[in-house]
Design a protein around this motif. Structure first.
Motif, PDB file in Angstrom:
ATOM      1  N   ILE A 141       0.874   9.424 -11.702  1.00 26.73           N
ATOM      2  CA  ILE A 141       0.191  10.716 -11.806  1.00 26.73           C
ATOM      3  C   ILE A 141       1.158  11.807 -11.342  1.00 26.73           C
ATOM      4  N   ILE A 158      -6.177  -7.713   1.271  1.00 26.65           N
ATOM      5  CA  ILE A 158      -5.593  -6.594   0.518  1.00 26.65           C
ATOM      6  C   ILE A 158      -5.605  -5.318   1.361  1.00 26.65           C
ATOM      7  N   PRO A 180      -6.576  -5.454  -6.908  1.00 25.36           N
ATOM      8  CA  PRO A 180      -5.808  -5.125  -5.696  1.00 25.36           C
ATOM      9  C   PRO A 180      -4.762  -4.050  -5.969  1.00 25.36           C
ATOM     10  N   LEU A 181      -5.055  -2.810  -5.554  1.00 22.46           N
ATOM     11  CA  LEU A 181      -4.219  -1.657  -5.921  1.00 22.46           C
ATOM     12  C   LEU A 181      -3.715  -0.900  -4.700  1.00 22.46           C
ATOM     13  N   ILE A 197      -0.631  -3.314   3.698  1.00 18.37           N
ATOM     14  CA  ILE A 197       0.361  -2.234   3.816  1.00 18.37           C
ATOM     15  C   ILE A 197       0.715  -1.897   5.258  1.00 18.37           C
ATOM     16  N   ILE A 214       0.703   4.247  -8.817  1.00 23.37           N
ATOM     17  CA  ILE A 214      -0.328   3.246  -8.545  1.00 23.37           C
ATOM     18  C   ILE A 214       0.175   1.887  -9.046  1.00 23.37           C
ATOM     19  N   VAL A 251       2.319   5.352   1.672  1.00 22.60           N
ATOM     20  CA  VAL A 251       1.612   4.287   0.959  1.00 22.60           C
ATOM     21  C   VAL A 251       0.149   4.271   1.401  1.00 22.60           C
ATOM     22  N   PHE A 252      -0.771   4.120   0.444  1.00 20.57           N
ATOM     23  CA  PHE A 252      -2.191   4.063   0.807  1.00 20.57           C
ATOM     24  C   PHE A 252      -2.913   2.983   0.016  1.00 20.57           C
ATOM     25  N   HIS A 253      -3.985   2.481   0.611  1.00 17.19           N
ATOM     26  CA  HIS A 253      -4.829   1.471  -0.024  1.00 17.19           C
ATOM     27  C   HIS A 253      -5.728   2.168  -1.035  1.00 17.19           C
ATOM     28  N   LEU A 254      -5.674   1.742  -2.298  1.00 16.26           N
ATOM     29  CA  LEU A 254      -6.545   2.350  -3.315  1.00 16.26           C
ATOM     30  C   LEU A 254      -7.783   1.512  -3.577  1.00 16.26           C
ATOM     31  N   GLY A 255      -7.658   0.188  -3.463  1.00 15.43           N
ATOM     32  CA  GLY A 255      -8.821  -0.664  -3.709  1.00 15.43           C
ATOM     33  C   GLY A 255      -8.426  -2.137  -3.685  1.00 15.43           C
ATOM     34  N   ASN A 271     -10.454   2.005 -10.980  1.00  8.32           N
ATOM     35  CA  ASN A 271     -11.396   1.348 -10.061  1.00  8.32           C
ATOM     36  C   ASN A 271     -12.553   2.239  -9.587  1.00  8.32           C
ATOM     37  N   GLU A 284       0.031   2.949 -13.095  1.00  5.20           N
ATOM     38  CA  GLU A 284      -0.244   4.340 -13.444  1.00  5.20           C
ATOM     39  C   GLU A 284       0.671   5.259 -12.649  1.00  5.20           C
ATOM     40  N   ARG A 292      -2.609   2.205   9.275  1.00  6.64           N
ATOM     41  CA  ARG A 292      -3.034   3.314   8.423  1.00  6.64           C
ATOM     42  C   ARG A 292      -3.507   4.494   9.242  1.00  6.64           C
ATOM     43  N   VAL A 319       3.178   8.030  -2.688  1.00  6.16           N
ATOM     44  CA  VAL A 319       3.666   9.325  -3.158  1.00  6.16           C
ATOM     45  C   VAL A 319       5.184   9.299  -3.171  1.00  6.16           C
ATOM     46  N   GLU A 363      -0.364  -2.599  -8.988  1.00 10.59           N
ATOM     47  CA  GLU A 363      -1.220  -3.750  -8.681  1.00 10.59           C
ATOM     48  C   GLU A 363      -0.411  -4.813  -7.961  1.00 10.59           C
ATOM     49  N   ILE A 364      -1.009  -5.364  -6.923  1.00  9.29           N
ATOM     50  CA  ILE A 364      -0.353  -6.406  -6.128  1.00  9.29           C
ATOM     51  C   ILE A 364      -0.320  -7.709  -6.923  1.00  9.29           C
ATOM     52  N   VAL A 385      -8.475   8.781  -0.386  1.00 11.55           N
ATOM     53  CA  VAL A 385      -9.220   8.036  -1.395  1.00 11.55           C
ATOM     54  C   VAL A 385     -10.663   7.900  -0.931  1.00 11.55           C
ATOM     55  N   ILE A 442       2.318  10.425  -7.841  1.00  8.65           N
ATOM     56  CA  ILE A 442       1.542   9.359  -7.206  1.00  8.65           C
ATOM     57  C   ILE A 442       1.674   8.120  -8.091  1.00  8.65           C
TER      58      ILE A 442
END
Lengths: 218, 218
Positions: free
Chosen positions: A143, B21, A58-59, B25, A154, A50-54, B148, A141, B28, A63, A156-157, B63, A152
């Protein structure tokens, strides 16, 4: 110093290589991923990709591997559009690890691995009751990665469910207080100890501890 | 229990929301990302959005945010096709945090934040000498995220440079022994303590510690 080059990596024994590559990046976000099928069969699996996208919107990304047992998860996310991420605590981390076993489709790891479900109004995916930091997500999303067949995902929280007193005055979740665990590689579990919360970095200003009341900045 | 819903998340004060946010998770993977321009100007920035994509081929994702100071990094990766990830150690984690400051383009954080470079034959991107687990990567894919404006960068591991004695008999890097740090949220640094290495999970077999010689399985 050990210097392992590309051609050597491909020559390593398969399980050794898998353990090595999985552990290279260091500690990883460790969560239980909860889903349900449209028929109401729940699914739970441990996930460390799990990774922070933004933060705005809040995304969160993650994987999902192409193996069979994870396809339940992927199918559930695709069909319901919802899933949960729940932190892992020391009291039951072995049970959490056990969710990675290849149970037949139709088995719920909630039951088999002794996890109680928690639901919140209007959200289909089950949370883990025993966790104390829980995230509800809606699919945004997917991918498909041609390079290795993974997906992958994606999301939203849309829900944040935490036990009282775990979110600090600045908004940061206190994972030390929560007792959140982490993993390095496939199977080695760790409990982090706080070292310091640092001030926002600026050019020309020496790095320094943030002046807070948290116990570890003393 | 605190239950923060989607509509509440958007109403939170911006910095509070960003901290919340970013920290949801859990812990990291924490690394210093080293690059160089074609003109030989090096760049170093701390990154906590690295994730494991797969072991075969050996792939790592990360990212990159769209902000100005990170564009140097992205531009360097695009033009040279190479970059390094290097673990962060307690003795100098404050210097590592300082690489997140917005230095003007053309400044090298290696010099400004007092990091010595390390190069290996035939690989352009600089490693961090003070790290003890270092990864050299070649760019395989960039995914521009419309949602984003971030970029997901996928690279293949072509160099693994570790100090002696950090890779265990099974291939797992011993990050406890290495002293690798982790981060929760934007600025709170932790040092993990080992709890247990667990055996591969199988249906019908109770989860249990792997029978190894590592010091924490006693």
């Amino acid at each position: 110093m050990q210097d392992i080059k590309s051609e050597n990596i491909y020559q390593l024994e398969k399980q050794y290589r898998t353990s090595l590559i999985n552990s290279l990046i260091g500690y990883r976000a460790l969560n239980l991923l909860g889903t349900t099928s449209n028929d109401g069969v729940t699914n739970l699996c441990i996930i460390s990709s799990v990774f922070h996208l933004g933060a705005n919107p809040p995304l969160i990304g993650m994987v999902i591997r192409p193996e069979r047992e994870h396809n339940d998860t992927l199918r559930n996310i695709r069909s319901t559009g919802q899933y949960t991420l729940n932190n892992v605590l020391p009291e039951w981390y072995m049970q959490a690890h056990q969710t990675s076993a290849s149970y037949p489709s139709g088995f719920s790891e909630f039951d088999t691995c002794h996890f109680k479900k928690y639901y919140t109004n209007g959200f289909k995916a089950p949370f883990v009751k025993a966790s104390n930091v829980r995230i509800g997500l809606e699919l945004r999303e997917m991918i498909d990665m041609e390079v290795n067949g993974t997906t992958i995902v994606i999301g939203e929280i849309v829900h944040i469910l935490t036990e009282d007193g775990l979110i600090g005055a600045d908004g940061t979740v206190d994972h030390g207080k929560a007792g959140t665990m982490t993993v390095a590689g496939l199977d080695t579990y760790y409990l982090p100890q706080p070292v310091g919360q640092l001030a926002y970095a600026k050019p020309g200003v020496e790095p320094h501890l943030l002046n807070t009341n948290t116990s570890f900045n003393t």
